[in-house]
Design an enzyme around this catalytic site. Structure first.
Site, short mmCIF file in Angstrom:
data_model
loop_
_atom_site.label_atom_id
_atom_site.label_comp_id
_atom_site.label_asym_id
_atom_site.label_seq_id
_atom_site.Cartn_x
_atom_site.Cartn_y
_atom_site.Cartn_z
N TYR A 113 10.05 -1.66 -2.72
CA TYR A 113 9.44 -2.98 -2.89
C TYR A 113 10.45 -4.08 -2.57
O TYR A 113 11.64 -3.94 -2.88
CB TYR A 113 8.99 -3.20 -4.33
CG TYR A 113 7.73 -2.48 -4.71
CD1 TYR A 113 6.49 -3.06 -4.52
CD2 TYR A 113 7.79 -1.22 -5.28
CE1 TYR A 113 5.32 -2.39 -4.89
CE2 TYR A 113 6.63 -0.54 -5.66
CZ TYR A 113 5.41 -1.14 -5.45
OH TYR A 113 4.27 -0.49 -5.82
N TYR A 152 7.37 6.79 -4.22
CA TYR A 152 8.72 6.46 -4.70
C TYR A 152 8.96 7.07 -6.07
O TYR A 152 8.03 7.30 -6.83
CB TYR A 152 8.95 4.95 -4.71
CG TYR A 152 8.00 4.12 -5.55
CD1 TYR A 152 8.20 3.95 -6.92
CD2 TYR A 152 6.92 3.49 -4.96
CE1 TYR A 152 7.34 3.16 -7.68
CE2 TYR A 152 6.04 2.70 -5.72
CZ TYR A 152 6.26 2.55 -7.07
OH TYR A 152 5.39 1.78 -7.81
N ARG A 162 5.74 8.33 -7.92
CA ARG A 162 4.43 7.69 -7.75
C ARG A 162 3.82 8.17 -6.44
O ARG A 162 4.50 8.18 -5.41
CB ARG A 162 4.57 6.16 -7.67
CG ARG A 162 5.07 5.41 -8.89
CD ARG A 162 4.26 5.62 -10.15
NE ARG A 162 2.83 5.79 -10.02
CZ ARG A 162 1.92 4.81 -9.90
NH1 ARG A 162 2.30 3.56 -9.88
NH2 ARG A 162 0.64 5.08 -9.81
N HIS A 165 0.60 4.22 -3.06
CA HIS A 165 -0.46 3.40 -3.65
C HIS A 165 -0.30 1.94 -3.26
O HIS A 165 0.80 1.49 -2.95
CB HIS A 165 -0.46 3.52 -5.18
CG HIS A 165 0.80 3.01 -5.80
ND1 HIS A 165 1.94 3.76 -5.90
CD2 HIS A 165 1.12 1.80 -6.33
CE1 HIS A 165 2.91 3.05 -6.46
NE2 HIS A 165 2.44 1.84 -6.72
N HIS A 167 -1.30 -1.79 -4.96
CA HIS A 167 -1.81 -2.49 -6.14
C HIS A 167 -2.89 -3.47 -5.70
O HIS A 167 -2.71 -4.19 -4.71
CB HIS A 167 -0.68 -3.25 -6.84
CG HIS A 167 0.40 -2.35 -7.38
ND1 HIS A 167 0.41 -1.92 -8.69
CD2 HIS A 167 1.48 -1.79 -6.80
CE1 HIS A 167 1.45 -1.13 -8.89
NE2 HIS A 167 2.12 -1.04 -7.75
FE LIG Z 1 3.78 0.40 -7.49
#
Ligand SMILES: [Fe+3]
Lengths: 242, 207
Positions: A113, A152, A162, A165, A167
Protein backbone atom coordinates in the site's frame (compact mmCIF):
# COMPACT_ATOMS: atom_id res chain seq x y z
CA UNK A 1 -43.27 19.69 8.61
CA UNK A 2 -41.04 16.66 8.32
CA UNK A 3 -39.77 15.11 5.14
CA UNK A 4 -40.52 11.51 4.41
CA UNK A 5 -37.63 9.11 4.51
CA UNK A 6 -37.77 5.39 3.69
CA UNK A 7 -37.57 2.63 6.24
CA UNK A 8 -35.10 -0.16 5.59
CA UNK A 9 -35.11 -3.90 6.09
CA UNK A 10 -33.46 -4.74 9.39
CA UNK A 11 -29.77 -5.57 9.18
CA UNK A 12 -29.32 -9.29 9.83
CA UNK A 13 -26.73 -9.27 12.60
CA UNK A 14 -26.37 -13.07 12.48
CA UNK A 15 -25.40 -12.84 8.81
CA UNK A 16 -23.06 -9.89 9.22
CA UNK A 17 -19.88 -10.52 11.23
CA UNK A 18 -19.90 -10.46 15.01
CA UNK A 19 -17.67 -7.85 16.63
CA UNK A 20 -15.79 -10.30 18.82
CA UNK A 21 -14.00 -12.71 16.50
CA UNK A 22 -10.88 -13.83 18.40
CA UNK A 23 -9.18 -15.52 15.44
CA UNK A 24 -8.85 -11.99 14.09
CA UNK A 25 -6.85 -10.84 17.08
CA UNK A 26 -7.31 -7.08 16.80
CA UNK A 27 -11.06 -7.54 17.29
CA UNK A 28 -10.47 -8.78 20.85
CA UNK A 29 -9.87 -5.33 22.38
CA UNK A 30 -11.91 -3.40 19.83
CA UNK A 31 -15.25 -5.20 20.14
CA UNK A 32 -17.98 -3.83 22.41
CA UNK A 33 -19.09 -6.24 25.12
CA UNK A 34 -22.47 -4.63 25.74
CA UNK A 35 -25.43 -5.38 23.50
CA UNK A 36 -26.21 -2.84 20.79
CA UNK A 37 -29.16 -0.64 21.74
CA UNK A 38 -31.83 -1.32 19.12
CA UNK A 39 -33.72 1.66 17.79
CA UNK A 40 -36.92 -0.22 17.08
CA UNK A 41 -38.41 2.42 14.85
CA UNK A 42 -35.75 4.34 13.02
CA UNK A 43 -35.98 8.13 13.30
CA UNK A 44 -35.21 10.58 10.48
CA UNK A 45 -31.62 10.58 11.77
CA UNK A 46 -31.08 6.95 10.75
CA UNK A 47 -33.28 6.97 7.67
CA UNK A 48 -31.73 10.00 5.98
CA UNK A 49 -28.25 10.31 4.58
CA UNK A 50 -26.01 12.28 2.26
CA UNK A 51 -26.48 12.27 -1.51
CA UNK A 52 -23.33 12.78 -3.57
CA UNK A 53 -24.74 13.47 -7.03
CA UNK A 54 -23.20 16.94 -6.82
CA UNK A 55 -19.72 15.74 -5.83
CA UNK A 56 -17.21 16.72 -8.49
CA UNK A 57 -15.65 13.48 -9.63
CA UNK A 58 -12.48 13.94 -11.68
CA UNK A 59 -12.14 12.26 -15.09
CA UNK A 60 -9.58 9.72 -13.79
CA UNK A 61 -10.99 9.22 -10.31
CA UNK A 62 -12.21 5.73 -11.29
CA UNK A 63 -9.14 4.92 -13.38
CA UNK A 64 -6.25 3.77 -11.20
CA UNK A 65 -4.10 3.13 -14.26
CA UNK A 66 -4.12 6.86 -14.93
CA UNK A 67 -4.82 8.73 -11.71
CA UNK A 68 -1.39 8.52 -10.11
CA UNK A 69 1.03 8.13 -12.94
CA UNK A 70 4.22 10.11 -12.94
CA UNK A 71 4.19 13.03 -15.30
CA UNK A 72 7.06 13.06 -17.74
CA UNK A 73 8.01 12.98 -21.33
CA UNK A 74 6.77 9.43 -21.61
CA UNK A 75 4.44 8.79 -18.69
CA UNK A 76 4.35 5.19 -17.60
CA UNK A 77 1.63 2.84 -16.47
CA UNK A 78 1.47 0.84 -13.24
CA UNK A 79 2.94 -2.64 -13.19
CA UNK A 80 0.54 -5.54 -12.87
CA UNK A 81 -2.35 -7.43 -14.36
CA UNK A 82 -4.73 -4.92 -15.92
CA UNK A 83 -8.30 -5.43 -14.76
CA UNK A 84 -11.70 -3.79 -14.89
CA UNK A 85 -13.82 -4.16 -11.79
CA UNK A 86 -17.46 -3.44 -12.40
CA UNK A 87 -20.91 -4.24 -11.12
CA UNK A 88 -24.09 -2.81 -9.79
CA UNK A 89 -25.22 -1.47 -6.46
CA UNK A 90 -28.72 -2.77 -5.85
CA UNK A 91 -30.85 -3.09 -2.76
CA UNK A 92 -32.20 -6.29 -1.24
CA UNK A 93 -35.28 -6.05 -3.46
CA UNK A 94 -33.09 -5.94 -6.57
CA UNK A 95 -33.73 -2.24 -7.17
CA UNK A 96 -30.77 -0.32 -8.58
CA UNK A 97 -29.23 2.27 -6.27
CA UNK A 98 -28.34 5.21 -8.54
CA UNK A 99 -26.24 8.26 -7.64
CA UNK A 100 -24.45 6.52 -4.83
CA UNK A 101 -20.80 7.01 -3.99
CA UNK A 102 -18.58 3.93 -4.46
CA UNK A 103 -15.02 4.34 -3.21
CA UNK A 104 -12.19 1.80 -3.29
CA UNK A 105 -8.58 1.46 -2.23
CA UNK A 106 -6.01 -1.27 -2.65
CA UNK A 107 -2.42 -2.45 -2.58
CA UNK A 108 -0.35 -2.45 -5.77
CA UNK A 109 0.47 -5.55 -7.80
CA UNK A 110 3.19 -6.48 -5.31
CA UNK A 111 0.86 -6.28 -2.32
CA UNK A 112 2.16 -2.96 -0.99
CA UNK A 113 0.00 0.00 0.00
CA UNK A 114 1.05 3.58 -0.57
CA UNK A 115 0.70 4.21 3.17
CA UNK A 116 3.37 5.20 5.68
CA UNK A 117 2.32 2.38 8.01
CA UNK A 118 2.90 -0.28 5.36
CA UNK A 119 6.46 -1.57 5.63
CA UNK A 120 6.15 -4.69 3.50
CA UNK A 121 9.20 -5.66 1.42
CA UNK A 122 7.40 -5.29 -1.90
CA UNK A 123 8.25 -1.94 -3.52
CA UNK A 124 5.97 0.98 -4.17
CA UNK A 125 5.00 1.51 -7.78
CA UNK A 126 5.78 5.10 -8.81
CA UNK A 127 2.77 5.06 -11.13
CA UNK A 128 0.23 3.63 -8.76
CA UNK A 129 -1.64 5.32 -5.92
CA UNK A 130 -4.37 2.80 -5.20
CA UNK A 131 -7.48 4.91 -4.70
CA UNK A 132 -10.61 5.35 -6.80
CA UNK A 133 -14.14 6.59 -6.59
CA UNK A 134 -17.20 6.98 -8.78
CA UNK A 135 -20.93 7.60 -8.62
CA UNK A 136 -23.34 4.88 -9.76
CA UNK A 137 -25.39 5.61 -12.88
CA UNK A 138 -29.18 5.39 -13.16
CA UNK A 139 -28.97 1.57 -13.28
CA UNK A 140 -26.73 1.46 -10.20
CA UNK A 141 -23.67 0.57 -12.29
CA UNK A 142 -20.08 1.47 -11.43
CA UNK A 143 -16.70 0.73 -13.07
CA UNK A 144 -13.06 0.97 -12.05
CA UNK A 145 -9.96 0.29 -14.12
CA UNK A 146 -6.96 -0.84 -12.11
CA UNK A 147 -4.38 -3.59 -11.62
CA UNK A 148 -5.04 -6.73 -9.64
CA UNK A 149 -3.58 -6.22 -6.16
CA UNK A 150 -1.10 -8.72 -4.78
CA UNK A 151 -1.65 -10.75 -1.59
CA UNK A 152 0.34 -9.54 1.40
CA UNK A 153 1.46 -10.89 4.77
CA UNK A 154 0.24 -9.37 8.03
CA UNK A 155 0.89 -10.07 11.68
CA UNK A 156 -1.97 -12.11 13.11
CA UNK A 157 -0.92 -15.73 13.36
CA UNK A 158 2.58 -16.60 12.28
CA UNK A 159 2.63 -16.51 8.48
CA UNK A 160 -0.84 -15.08 7.84
CA UNK A 161 -1.55 -13.70 4.35
CA UNK A 162 -4.38 -11.58 3.06
CA UNK A 163 -5.91 -12.87 -0.15
CA UNK A 164 -5.80 -10.34 -2.99
CA UNK A 165 -8.54 -7.85 -2.22
CA UNK A 166 -9.87 -4.40 -2.95
CA UNK A 167 -11.48 -2.39 -0.14
CA UNK A 168 -14.88 -1.08 -1.19
CA UNK A 169 -17.04 1.57 0.46
CA UNK A 170 -20.65 2.34 -0.45
CA UNK A 171 -22.36 5.41 0.92
CA UNK A 172 -25.97 6.19 0.40
CA UNK A 173 -28.84 6.73 0.10
CA UNK A 174 -29.01 6.57 3.90
CA UNK A 175 -26.66 6.06 6.81
CA UNK A 176 -28.67 2.85 7.33
CA UNK A 177 -27.26 1.47 4.07
CA UNK A 178 -23.66 2.43 4.83
CA UNK A 179 -21.32 -0.45 4.06
CA UNK A 180 -17.59 -1.08 3.87
CA UNK A 181 -16.44 -4.43 2.59
CA UNK A 182 -13.58 -6.08 0.71
CA UNK A 183 -13.79 -7.61 -2.73
CA UNK A 184 -11.94 -10.89 -3.29
CA UNK A 185 -11.14 -12.71 -6.51
CA UNK A 186 -12.80 -15.95 -7.58
CA UNK A 187 -10.53 -18.95 -7.14
CA UNK A 188 -7.98 -17.39 -4.78
CA UNK A 189 -6.73 -20.24 -2.52
CA UNK A 190 -5.94 -17.74 0.28
CA UNK A 191 -9.62 -16.80 0.78
CA UNK A 192 -10.56 -19.74 3.05
CA UNK A 193 -7.34 -19.33 5.09
CA UNK A 194 -7.87 -15.68 6.00
CA UNK A 195 -8.89 -14.79 9.59
CA UNK A 196 -10.58 -11.61 8.34
CA UNK A 197 -12.69 -13.53 5.84
CA UNK A 198 -13.45 -16.06 8.56
CA UNK A 199 -15.17 -13.48 10.76
CA UNK A 200 -18.20 -14.52 8.70
CA UNK A 201 -19.85 -17.69 9.93
CA UNK A 202 -21.92 -18.47 6.86
CA UNK A 203 -19.99 -19.54 3.73
CA UNK A 204 -22.72 -17.87 1.67
CA UNK A 205 -21.83 -14.55 3.30
CA UNK A 206 -18.25 -15.01 2.09
CA UNK A 207 -19.58 -15.64 -1.41
CA UNK A 208 -21.17 -12.17 -1.46
CA UNK A 209 -17.66 -10.70 -1.38
CA UNK A 210 -16.11 -12.77 -4.18
CA UNK A 211 -15.95 -11.13 -7.60
CA UNK A 212 -16.52 -13.38 -10.60
CA UNK A 213 -14.31 -13.45 -13.67
CA UNK A 214 -16.37 -11.86 -16.45
CA UNK A 215 -14.94 -12.84 -19.83
CA UNK A 216 -17.81 -11.14 -21.67
CA UNK A 217 -16.66 -7.75 -20.38
CA UNK A 218 -12.94 -8.49 -20.74
CA UNK A 219 -11.15 -6.85 -23.62
CA UNK A 220 -8.88 -8.78 -25.93
CA UNK A 221 -5.21 -7.84 -25.57
CA UNK A 222 -6.08 -5.31 -22.87
CA UNK A 223 -7.72 -6.33 -19.58
CA UNK A 224 -9.68 -8.99 -17.72
CA UNK A 225 -12.97 -7.99 -16.15
CA UNK A 226 -14.28 -8.97 -12.75
CA UNK A 227 -17.89 -8.46 -11.79
CA UNK A 228 -18.74 -7.47 -8.25
CA UNK A 229 -22.34 -6.66 -7.37
CA UNK A 230 -23.05 -4.96 -4.09
CA UNK A 231 -26.31 -5.45 -2.23
CA UNK A 232 -27.34 -2.82 0.31
CA UNK A 233 -30.28 -2.90 2.68
CA UNK A 234 -33.68 -2.85 1.02
CA UNK A 235 -35.78 0.31 1.13
CA UNK A 236 -39.31 -0.56 2.19
CA UNK A 237 -42.23 0.92 0.30
CA UNK A 238 -44.42 2.96 2.59
CA UNK A 239 -48.07 2.33 1.86
CA UNK A 240 -49.57 4.62 4.45
CA UNK A 241 -48.90 8.10 5.64
CA UNK A 242 -47.87 8.27 9.25
CA UNK B 1 -25.11 -14.80 -14.67
CA UNK B 2 -21.78 -13.83 -13.19
CA UNK B 3 -23.33 -12.30 -10.13
CA UNK B 4 -22.66 -13.41 -6.59
CA UNK B 5 -26.15 -12.56 -5.27
CA UNK B 6 -27.43 -14.71 -2.43
CA UNK B 7 -31.10 -15.10 -1.62
CA UNK B 8 -32.28 -14.51 1.90
CA UNK B 9 -35.31 -16.75 1.59
CA UNK B 10 -37.80 -17.92 -1.03
CA UNK B 11 -39.45 -14.50 -1.32
CA UNK B 12 -36.64 -13.28 -3.55
CA UNK B 13 -35.17 -10.89 -1.00
CA UNK B 14 -31.41 -10.69 -1.41
CA UNK B 15 -28.79 -10.90 1.30
CA UNK B 16 -26.91 -7.75 2.16
CA UNK B 17 -23.26 -7.87 1.05
CA UNK B 18 -21.12 -8.89 4.03
CA UNK B 19 -19.11 -6.25 5.87
CA UNK B 20 -15.36 -6.33 6.43
CA UNK B 21 -13.05 -4.17 8.47
CA UNK B 22 -11.88 -0.92 6.88
CA UNK B 23 -8.38 -2.00 7.92
CA UNK B 24 -5.29 0.04 8.82
CA UNK B 25 -4.90 1.65 5.38
CA UNK B 26 -8.38 3.18 5.17
CA UNK B 27 -6.80 6.63 4.81
CA UNK B 28 -5.67 5.91 1.26
CA UNK B 29 -9.28 5.51 0.27
CA UNK B 30 -11.32 7.76 2.54
CA UNK B 31 -8.95 10.22 4.24
CA UNK B 32 -6.53 11.25 1.51
CA UNK B 33 -5.23 14.25 3.39
CA UNK B 34 -4.02 12.03 6.23
CA UNK B 35 -2.49 9.53 3.81
CA UNK B 36 -0.42 12.30 2.23
CA UNK B 37 -2.18 12.09 -1.13
CA UNK B 38 -2.86 15.17 -3.20
CA UNK B 39 -6.44 16.15 -2.72
CA UNK B 40 -8.79 15.61 -5.66
CA UNK B 41 -11.14 18.29 -7.02
CA UNK B 42 -13.74 17.73 -4.36
CA UNK B 43 -13.13 15.84 -1.10
CA UNK B 44 -15.30 14.79 1.82
CA UNK B 45 -13.52 15.94 4.96
CA UNK B 46 -13.87 17.44 8.42
CA UNK B 47 -15.02 20.99 7.71
CA UNK B 48 -18.83 20.83 7.53
CA UNK B 49 -19.51 24.48 8.25
CA UNK B 50 -17.80 27.33 6.49
CA UNK B 51 -17.98 30.95 7.44
CA UNK B 52 -21.50 32.13 6.83
CA UNK B 53 -23.15 28.84 7.75
CA UNK B 54 -26.26 29.53 9.80
CA UNK B 55 -26.21 28.47 13.44
CA UNK B 56 -23.74 28.19 16.29
CA UNK B 57 -20.31 27.23 15.04
CA UNK B 58 -18.68 24.52 17.12
CA UNK B 59 -15.82 22.08 17.10
CA UNK B 60 -16.41 18.40 17.85
CA UNK B 61 -13.31 16.45 18.82
CA UNK B 62 -12.53 13.19 20.52
CA UNK B 63 -10.37 10.12 20.75
CA UNK B 64 -11.23 6.44 20.38
CA UNK B 65 -10.00 4.00 23.04
CA UNK B 66 -9.77 0.21 22.94
CA UNK B 67 -10.35 -2.24 25.80
CA UNK B 68 -6.79 -1.73 27.09
CA UNK B 69 -7.28 2.03 27.25
CA UNK B 70 -5.00 2.55 24.27
CA UNK B 71 -5.74 5.11 21.58
CA UNK B 72 -7.17 3.68 18.40
CA UNK B 73 -5.08 5.77 16.05
CA UNK B 74 -6.27 4.16 12.86
CA UNK B 75 -9.95 4.95 13.46
CA UNK B 76 -11.94 6.76 10.80
CA UNK B 77 -14.99 8.69 11.98
CA UNK B 78 -17.99 9.72 9.90
CA UNK B 79 -20.67 12.10 11.08
CA UNK B 80 -24.11 12.94 9.73
CA UNK B 81 -26.18 15.71 11.26
CA UNK B 82 -29.08 18.07 10.78
CA UNK B 83 -28.66 21.79 10.14
CA UNK B 84 -29.35 24.44 12.77
CA UNK B 85 -33.09 24.19 12.01
CA UNK B 86 -33.18 20.45 12.70
CA UNK B 87 -33.50 19.51 9.02
CA UNK B 88 -31.33 16.98 7.25
CA UNK B 89 -29.96 18.41 4.02
CA UNK B 90 -29.25 15.43 1.79
CA UNK B 91 -27.30 17.13 -1.01
CA UNK B 92 -23.60 17.10 -0.20
CA UNK B 93 -22.03 20.24 -1.65
CA UNK B 94 -18.66 21.65 -0.61
CA UNK B 95 -19.55 24.95 -2.26
CA UNK B 96 -22.43 25.53 0.14
CA UNK B 97 -21.75 26.99 3.59
CA UNK B 98 -23.00 23.83 5.31
CA UNK B 99 -23.06 20.12 4.51
CA UNK B 100 -24.38 17.57 6.99
CA UNK B 101 -21.79 14.88 6.28
CA UNK B 102 -18.10 14.71 7.12
CA UNK B 103 -15.16 12.44 7.81
CA UNK B 104 -12.15 12.71 10.07
CA UNK B 105 -9.40 10.40 11.28
CA UNK B 106 -7.48 9.95 14.53
CA UNK B 107 -4.13 9.35 12.81
CA UNK B 108 -2.42 12.67 13.38
CA UNK B 109 -2.74 13.54 17.08
CA UNK B 110 -4.96 10.65 18.23
CA UNK B 111 -8.10 12.76 17.89
CA UNK B 112 -10.71 13.30 15.24
CA UNK B 113 -11.76 16.93 14.64
CA UNK B 114 -14.89 18.35 13.06
CA UNK B 115 -15.73 21.98 12.42
CA UNK B 116 -19.46 22.22 12.24
CA UNK B 117 -22.55 23.85 13.69
CA UNK B 118 -24.69 22.68 16.54
CA UNK B 119 -27.62 20.83 14.99
CA UNK B 120 -31.21 21.78 15.78
CA UNK B 121 -33.79 19.44 17.27
CA UNK B 122 -35.12 16.90 14.79
CA UNK B 123 -38.80 15.95 14.81
CA UNK B 124 -39.69 12.37 15.52
CA UNK B 125 -43.13 11.02 16.28
CA UNK B 126 -44.62 14.41 17.23
CA UNK B 127 -41.75 14.83 19.66
CA UNK B 128 -38.42 16.52 19.29
CA UNK B 129 -35.16 14.70 19.69
CA UNK B 130 -32.38 16.53 21.49
CA UNK B 131 -29.64 17.99 19.28
CA UNK B 132 -27.34 15.18 18.28
CA UNK B 133 -24.74 14.16 15.72
CA UNK B 134 -24.81 10.64 14.27
CA UNK B 135 -21.37 9.08 14.50
CA UNK B 136 -19.98 5.98 12.77
CA UNK B 137 -16.67 4.38 13.78
CA UNK B 138 -14.50 2.37 11.39
CA UNK B 139 -11.13 0.83 12.27
CA UNK B 140 -8.88 -2.17 11.96
CA UNK B 141 -10.37 -4.86 14.19
CA UNK B 142 -13.93 -3.53 13.78
CA UNK B 143 -15.71 -5.99 11.53
CA UNK B 144 -18.77 -3.86 10.92
CA UNK B 145 -18.83 -0.14 11.69
CA UNK B 146 -20.17 0.98 15.06
CA UNK B 147 -22.97 3.53 15.18
CA UNK B 148 -23.52 5.99 17.98
CA UNK B 149 -24.80 9.51 18.69
CA UNK B 150 -23.12 12.53 20.26
CA UNK B 151 -25.46 14.68 22.38
CA UNK B 152 -24.44 17.93 24.14
CA UNK B 153 -23.97 18.47 27.87
CA UNK B 154 -25.40 22.01 27.73
CA UNK B 155 -28.75 20.77 26.39
CA UNK B 156 -29.96 19.09 29.57
CA UNK B 157 -33.63 19.92 29.16
CA UNK B 158 -33.75 18.73 25.56
CA UNK B 159 -31.72 15.66 26.50
CA UNK B 160 -34.18 14.71 29.25
CA UNK B 161 -37.03 14.82 26.72
CA UNK B 162 -35.28 12.93 23.92
CA UNK B 163 -37.18 9.74 23.03
CA UNK B 164 -34.01 7.95 21.93
CA UNK B 165 -31.69 9.03 24.74
CA UNK B 166 -34.33 8.10 27.31
CA UNK B 167 -34.39 4.54 25.99
CA UNK B 168 -31.10 4.07 27.81
CA UNK B 169 -32.01 3.50 31.44
CA UNK B 170 -28.66 3.59 33.21
CA UNK B 171 -27.39 7.15 33.74
CA UNK B 172 -23.81 5.93 33.38
CA UNK B 173 -24.57 4.42 30.01
CA UNK B 174 -26.51 7.50 28.94
CA UNK B 175 -23.53 9.62 29.90
CA UNK B 176 -21.36 7.88 27.32
CA UNK B 177 -23.41 9.68 24.64
CA UNK B 178 -22.91 13.19 25.99
CA UNK B 179 -20.23 15.41 24.49
CA UNK B 180 -18.65 17.66 27.10
CA UNK B 181 -18.09 21.35 26.49
CA UNK B 182 -14.49 22.42 27.01
CA UNK B 183 -13.28 25.85 27.95
CA UNK B 184 -11.67 27.51 24.99
CA UNK B 185 -11.06 31.09 23.97
CA UNK B 186 -12.36 30.43 20.51
CA UNK B 187 -15.58 28.82 19.37
CA UNK B 188 -17.19 26.27 21.67
CA UNK B 189 -15.52 22.91 21.58
CA UNK B 190 -17.18 19.66 22.59
CA UNK B 191 -15.29 16.50 23.41
CA UNK B 192 -16.86 13.19 22.53
CA UNK B 193 -14.50 10.33 23.37
CA UNK B 194 -15.49 6.87 22.24
CA UNK B 195 -14.75 3.77 24.30
CA UNK B 196 -14.98 0.57 22.28
CA UNK B 197 -14.85 -1.63 25.37
CA UNK B 198 -14.44 -1.50 29.15
CA UNK B 199 -16.12 0.28 32.06
CA UNK B 200 -17.02 3.36 30.05
CA UNK B 201 -18.01 1.46 26.93
CA UNK B 202 -19.93 3.81 24.64
CA UNK B 203 -23.52 2.96 23.78
CA UNK B 204 -23.70 1.72 20.19
CA UNK B 205 -26.95 1.47 18.29
CA UNK B 206 -28.51 -1.01 15.93
CA UNK B 207 -30.99 0.46 13.45
FE1 LIG C 1 -6.10 -4.47 2.73
Amino acid sequence: MSKSYPYFLARDRAWQPAQYTPRYKTSITRSPKQALVSIQRATPSERSGPVFSGLEIGPHDNDLLMNFRTDGVRPSLPIGERIVMHGRVIDQFGKPVPNTLVEMWQANAGGRYRHKKDGYLAPLDPNFGGVGRCITDTEGRYTFRTVRPGPYPWPNDINTWRPAHIHVSVMGPSISTRLITQMYFEGDPLIPLCPIVQVLKDPDAVETMIARLDMARSKSMDYLAYRFDIVVRGALQTYFEE
Amino acid sequence: MYSQYKLQDDTGVLRETASQTAGPYVHIGLALEVAGFASRDDEIWENLAKEGAEGQHIELIGAVYDGNGDLVRDALIEIWQADSQGEYIAEFDNKKPFSGFGRSACATDGHYHFYTIKPGRVDFDHQKMAPHINVAVFARGINIHLQTRAYFDDEQEANSECPILSRIISPERQNTLIAVKEDTEEKPRYRFDIYLQGNNETVFFDF
